[in-house]
Design an enzyme around this catalytic site. Structure first.
Site, PDB file in Angstrom:
ATOM      1  N   LEU A 209       0.824  -1.194   0.062  1.00 40.52           N
ATOM      2  CA  LEU A 209       0.182  -0.155  -0.095  1.00 40.52           C
ATOM      3  C   LEU A 209       0.850   1.104   0.022  1.00 40.52           C
ATOM      4  O   LEU A 209       1.823   1.304   0.892  1.00 40.52           O
ATOM      5  CB  LEU A 209      -1.068  -0.089   1.325  1.00 40.52           C
ATOM      6  CG  LEU A 209      -2.166  -1.142   1.370  1.00 40.52           C
ATOM      7  CD1 LEU A 209      -2.724  -0.994   2.797  1.00 40.52           C
ATOM      8  CD2 LEU A 209      -2.961  -0.997   0.365  1.00 40.52           C
ATOM      9  N   HIS A 210       0.740   2.203  -0.945  1.00 38.47           N
ATOM     10  CA  HIS A 210       1.508   3.343  -0.839  1.00 38.47           C
ATOM     11  C   HIS A 210       0.743   4.606  -1.413  1.00 38.47           C
ATOM     12  O   HIS A 210       1.031   5.485  -1.266  1.00 38.47           O
ATOM     13  CB  HIS A 210       2.577   3.193  -1.988  1.00 38.47           C
ATOM     14  CG  HIS A 210       2.329   3.057  -3.309  1.00 38.47           C
ATOM     15  ND1 HIS A 210       1.500   2.078  -4.113  1.00 38.47           N
ATOM     16  CD2 HIS A 210       2.349   4.195  -4.328  1.00 38.47           C
ATOM     17  CE1 HIS A 210       1.329   2.410  -5.248  1.00 38.47           C
ATOM     18  NE2 HIS A 210       1.816   3.599  -5.463  1.00 38.47           N
TER      19      HIS A 210
END
Length: 367
Positions: A209-210
C-alpha cells in the site's frame, strides 16, 4: 540514430531493461541504433534504484540528473532543468519514456521544447479517469505531445483514438514489464524473512500500500488494516513498507499486531518470489496487478478505479474499492476456492521490447 531512454523510478527500471536488450540485439546485426540511458534520480534509494540496475543487469546510466526528492513541482522542475542542459549540449534523435512517473512527463515536455525532438511513449494510452492521481496527469500530458504510442492493450488503443490519435501512430506491442518478469522468474530469490517468519507456500498474504488515499490518513489506514487482519484467518501478512507508512502504522498501534510483518522494501527478485508463492496479494499498485495476472496469483486491489482493466477483465485481479466493508467478502471468496483463475492478456508474451525496437527501426528507416 541516438535514443535517450529515460528512467527515474522503480517501475521504469523494470520496463527499460528489455528495451536495452532489444537495442543491443539490433546493434549486433549492424543496425545504426545507439542509446543513452538517462537516470533522472527521481528514486535514489538503493532498494528503489541501485538494486534494480544490479539484479536486472541494466548498464550504468550514461547520465544521472540527480533530481532527488521534493514536491511535485520541485521534482518536475529539477528534472526538466537537468535534461534541458543535457539536450542543449548533446541532442538525441528520439526521447523514449516509459510509464507514468514524474520523469516521464518532465522529459517528454523538455524534449519537445528543445529542437522539437520526437517522443515515444511506452505504455501510452493508459487511463484511470482519476485526476486526483499525479500519475493520471503525467499520462495525459505525455500523450498530448507524444509522436509514437506503444501500447499494452486494445483499451489503451481506444483511449488514444478518442483523443484523435491516428492509427498509424499507435503500435499495440504488449507489456515490457512482463518481458522482464518472464526473463527473471527463474532467478527469483527467497528472502531471508521466509525462514525468519516461518513462511509456507500459499500460507501467507503479501501486501503493498502506498497511495496517499490509503496510507496518509491514520484512521483510513487503521480501518483498512483492521478489516484485512480480521479476514485473513491469522495467516501472516507480509507488508514491505515505506518508512513514512511504517511510522503511521506505529502511530495507530498496528505495527505490533502478531499477523502483520512490516518489513523494509525488498529487491525485485525477492519481492516477486513472495508474489509467486503468496496465497494472494493485497495492493493499490497497478504494476503489481500485472505481475500477479501473469503468475496466476489472486490479487485484491484497494482502489476505486484502475488504469489496467485487463488485469480484472482477463487476469486474476479484482477491484475492491476503498471501502473496508468489501474486504471480508473478497477473503471469503478466496478461502472458499471461488477466486477466478484468469488468463494472460494478448501480447503479454515476453517479446514486447523486441517489437518496440523493430518498429523504431522501421519508423526511422534504419533497417
Amino acid at each position: 540514430m541516438l535514443i535517450d531512454i529515460i528512467a527515474g523510478a522503480r517501475p521504469n527500471f523494470i520496463k527499460i531493461a528489455p528495451i536495452i536488450d532489444a537495442i543491443e540485439v539490433q546493434q549486433k546485426h549492424h543496425v545504426d541504433i545507439q542509446y543513452r540511458l538517462v537516470h533522472t534520480g527521481q528514486h535514489y534509494d538503493k532498494k528503489m534504484s541501485g538494486d534494480f540496475f544490479e539484479q536486472l543487469n541494466i548498464p550504468a546510466p550514461h547520465y544521472n540528473l540527480e533530481s532527488g526528492s521534493g514536491t511535485q513541482a520541485e521534482q518536475t522542475a529539477k528534472i526538466m532543468i537537468g535534461y534541458e542542459q543535457l539536450l542543449m549540449q548533446s541532442p538525441c534523435d528520439l526521447c523514449l519514456v516509459v510509464g507514468d512517473v514524474t520523469s516521464t512527463m518532465a522529459c517528454s515536455i523538455t524534449a519537445k521544447k528543445v529542437n522539437s525532438i520526437k517522443v515515444a511513449h511506452v505504455e501510452a494510452g493508459i487511463r484511470s479517469g482519476d485526476l486526483s492521481m499525479p500519475e493520471e496527469i503525467n499520462r495525459i500530458v505525455t500523450d498530448a505531445i507524444t509522436d509514437y504510442f506503444f501500447t499494452t492493450s486494445e483499451v489503451a488503443n481506444n483511449n488514444l483514438r478518442k483523443t484523435g490519435v491516428p492509427d498509424d501512430r499507435i503500435f499495440f506491442v504488449g507489456n515490457t514489464m512482463i518481458d522482464t518478469l518472464y526473463k527473471q522468474m527463474p532467478r527469483f530469490q527467497k528472502p531471508e524473512i521466509w525462514n525468519t517468519y516461518g513462511l509456507k507456500e500459499k500460507g501467507y498474504f503479501l501486501m503493498t500500500l502506498h497511495r496517499p488515499a490509503n496510507v496518509d490518513d491514520g484512521e483510513t489506514l487503521r480501518e483498512l488494516m483492521s478489516a484485512i487482519i480480521s479476514a485473513s484467518r491469522a495467516l501472516p501478512i507480509i507488508f514491505p513498507v515505506h518508512p513514512r507508512t511504517a511510522k503511521m502504522l506505529e502511530n495507530i498501534g498496528l505495527d505490533s499486531v502478531n499477523s502483520i510483518y512490516a518489513i523494509a522494501p525488498l529487491s525485485y527478485l525477492e519481492f516477486n518470489y513472495l508474489v509467486l508463492h503468496a496465497k494472494a496479494v493485497i495492493t493499490d499498485s497497478d504494476g503489481v496487478t500485472e505481475e500477479t495476472t501473469v503468475m496466476g496469483v489472486p490479487c485484491m486491489t484497494l482502489r476505486d478505479s484502475t488504469e489496467r482493466p485487463e488485469t480484472c477483465e482477463v487476469g486474476t485481479n479484482e477491484l475492491l474499492g476503498t471501502d473496508p466493508k468489501n474486504i471480508a467478502p473478497a477473503f471469503e471468496k478466496l478461502f472458499s476456492g471461488q477466486w477466478k483463475k484468469g488468463s494472460i492478456p494478448d501480447l503479454w508474451d515476453g517479446k514486447t521490447a523486441e517489437r518496440i525496437v523493430k518498429e523504431i527501426v522501421n519508423i526511422f528507416g534504419l533497417s
